[in-house]
Design a protein around this motif. Sequence first.
Motif, PDB file in Angstrom:
ATOM      1  N   ASP A   1      39.233  -6.655  30.737  1.00 20.82           N
ATOM      2  CA  ASP A   1      39.057  -6.141  32.092  1.00 20.82           C
ATOM      3  C   ASP A   1      38.715  -4.654  32.071  1.00 20.82           C
ATOM      4  OD1 ASP A   1      39.470  -6.491  35.120  1.00 20.82           O
ATOM      5  OD2 ASP A   1      40.797  -4.814  34.659  1.00 20.82           O
ATOM      6  N   LYS A   2      39.415  -3.916  31.236  1.00 25.42           N
ATOM      7  CA  LYS A   2      39.164  -2.478  31.136  1.00 25.42           C
ATOM      8  C   LYS A   2      37.775  -2.208  30.561  1.00 25.42           C
ATOM      9  CE  LYS A   2      42.631   0.140  30.155  1.00 25.42           C
ATOM     10  NZ  LYS A   2      43.720   0.861  29.424  1.00 25.42           N
ATOM     11  N   CYS A   3      37.361  -3.031  29.613  1.00 27.04           N
ATOM     12  CA  CYS A   3      36.037  -2.891  29.019  1.00 27.04           C
ATOM     13  C   CYS A   3      34.946  -3.124  30.057  1.00 27.04           C
ATOM     14  CB  CYS A   3      35.884  -3.868  27.855  1.00 27.04           C
ATOM     15  SG  CYS A   3      34.292  -3.805  27.020  1.00 27.04           S
ATOM     16  N   LEU A   4      35.051  -4.210  30.824  1.00 32.66           N
ATOM     17  CA  LEU A   4      34.059  -4.501  31.851  1.00 32.66           C
ATOM     18  C   LEU A   4      34.084  -3.436  32.944  1.00 32.66           C
ATOM     19  CD1 LEU A   4      31.859  -6.336  32.900  1.00 32.66           C
ATOM     20  CD2 LEU A   4      33.618  -7.768  33.967  1.00 32.66           C
ATOM     21  N   GLN A   5      35.236  -2.928  33.253  1.00 31.44           N
ATOM     22  CA  GLN A   5      35.352  -1.856  34.243  1.00 31.44           C
ATOM     23  C   GLN A   5      34.597  -0.610  33.785  1.00 31.44           C
ATOM     24  OE1 GLN A   5      39.383  -1.095  35.630  1.00 31.44           O
ATOM     25  NE2 GLN A   5      38.945   1.069  35.869  1.00 31.44           N
ATOM     26  N   GLU A   6      34.739  -0.261  32.525  1.00 34.56           N
ATOM     27  CA  GLU A   6      34.048   0.911  31.987  1.00 34.56           C
ATOM     28  C   GLU A   6      32.535   0.679  31.923  1.00 34.56           C
ATOM     29  OE1 GLU A   6      35.336   4.337  30.357  1.00 34.56           O
ATOM     30  OE2 GLU A   6      35.807   3.632  32.372  1.00 34.56           O
ATOM     31  N   MET A   7      32.123  -0.510  31.541  1.00 33.45           N
ATOM     32  CA  MET A   7      30.693  -0.823  31.508  1.00 33.45           C
ATOM     33  C   MET A   7      30.088  -0.702  32.905  1.00 33.45           C
ATOM     34  SD  MET A   7      31.059  -4.071  28.907  1.00 33.45           S
ATOM     35  CE  MET A   7      29.386  -4.642  28.827  1.00 33.45           C
ATOM     36  N   THR A   8      30.825  -1.172  33.888  1.00 33.87           N
ATOM     37  CA  THR A   8      30.360  -1.080  35.274  1.00 33.87           C
ATOM     38  C   THR A   8      30.291   0.375  35.733  1.00 33.87           C
ATOM     39  OG1 THR A   8      31.385  -3.230  35.744  1.00 33.87           O
ATOM     40  CG2 THR A   8      30.799  -1.863  37.634  1.00 33.87           C
ATOM     41  N   ARG A   9      31.260   1.146  35.359  1.00 34.95           N
ATOM     42  CA  ARG A   9      31.312   2.556  35.780  1.00 34.95           C
ATOM     43  C   ARG A   9      30.101   3.344  35.300  1.00 34.95           C
ATOM     44  NH1 ARG A   9      32.520   7.228  33.493  1.00 34.95           N
ATOM     45  NH2 ARG A   9      33.280   6.292  31.543  1.00 34.95           N
ATOM     46  N   VAL A  10      29.712   3.150  34.042  1.00 37.50           N
ATOM     47  CA  VAL A  10      28.628   3.961  33.487  1.00 37.50           C
ATOM     48  C   VAL A  10      27.246   3.357  33.762  1.00 37.50           C
ATOM     49  CG1 VAL A  10      30.165   4.836  31.698  1.00 37.50           C
ATOM     50  CG2 VAL A  10      28.659   2.913  31.168  1.00 37.50           C
ATOM     51  N   LEU A  11      27.206   2.222  34.454  1.00 39.40           N
ATOM     52  CA  LEU A  11      25.944   1.577  34.820  1.00 39.40           C
ATOM     53  C   LEU A  11      25.406   2.158  36.121  1.00 39.40           C
ATOM     54  CD1 LEU A  11      24.049  -0.855  33.999  1.00 39.40           C
ATOM     55  CD2 LEU A  11      25.394  -2.232  35.615  1.00 39.40           C
ATOM     56  N   LYS A  12      24.099   2.347  36.168  1.00 37.97           N
ATOM     57  CA  LYS A  12      23.465   2.836  37.393  1.00 37.97           C
ATOM     58  C   LYS A  12      23.479   1.753  38.476  1.00 37.97           C
ATOM     59  CE  LYS A  12      20.159   5.909  35.052  1.00 37.97           C
ATOM     60  NZ  LYS A  12      18.720   6.207  34.848  1.00 37.97           N
TER      61      LYS A  12
END
Length: 206
Positions: free
Chosen positions: A121-132
């Motif tokens: 969950d934390k990994c997907l959250q971070e991927m989403t955060r840095v995505l435009k």
Amino acid sequence: MNNSWNRVIYKIGSRIYDKIFNSGIFLRARKHVFESITFNNKDKILFVGIGTGADLKLIKHSNLDITAIDLSPDMLKKAKEKYGNSSIKFMEMDAQQLDFNDGSYDYIVGSLILSVVPEADKCLQEMTRVLKPEGKIIIFDKFISKNEKLSLLKKLLRPLIQVLGTDIGLRFEDLFREHEKRLKVEEDQPIMWNGMYRKIILNKRG
């Protein structure tokens, strides 16, 4: 599963990773994941959990702005040995705590990463955060099916297999539920082993 133990696991695994996960059925699956995806030289692309660089051989990366991260220095070393002369930026980094600004990338690729990090969950959250906004996350990973109930055997084996660095009980639908306000599923298709491995493309809502 924790970062320290995963470093140990992938220090050992780096010696044989390509023979298993970059050949045969896995190589065909990876090719299938990327065959319909076209990057252009204006895109900024992040590979999260690049491992030995298996995905990089499947794209034309000479004119692309690519950053590739991995927690394991041993896996990263293998990738650098293959592509160290290219323009790809390799960085040792935790996928659960990305050291990038919000909205930095047009594409994020996560192959076989959500099922191996301690906190998907934390990994997907971070991927989403840095995505435009309107950017895409490309996922190739293993998940149990939407309605599958873990058998007693799998329940017993799950913690033992996690010690080897991977989770056989991760359900994408459960993971995605916490992120559907920011992401939408653009594509979700089975890739191999009767749908255990899937190609999923997520689009970040604008």
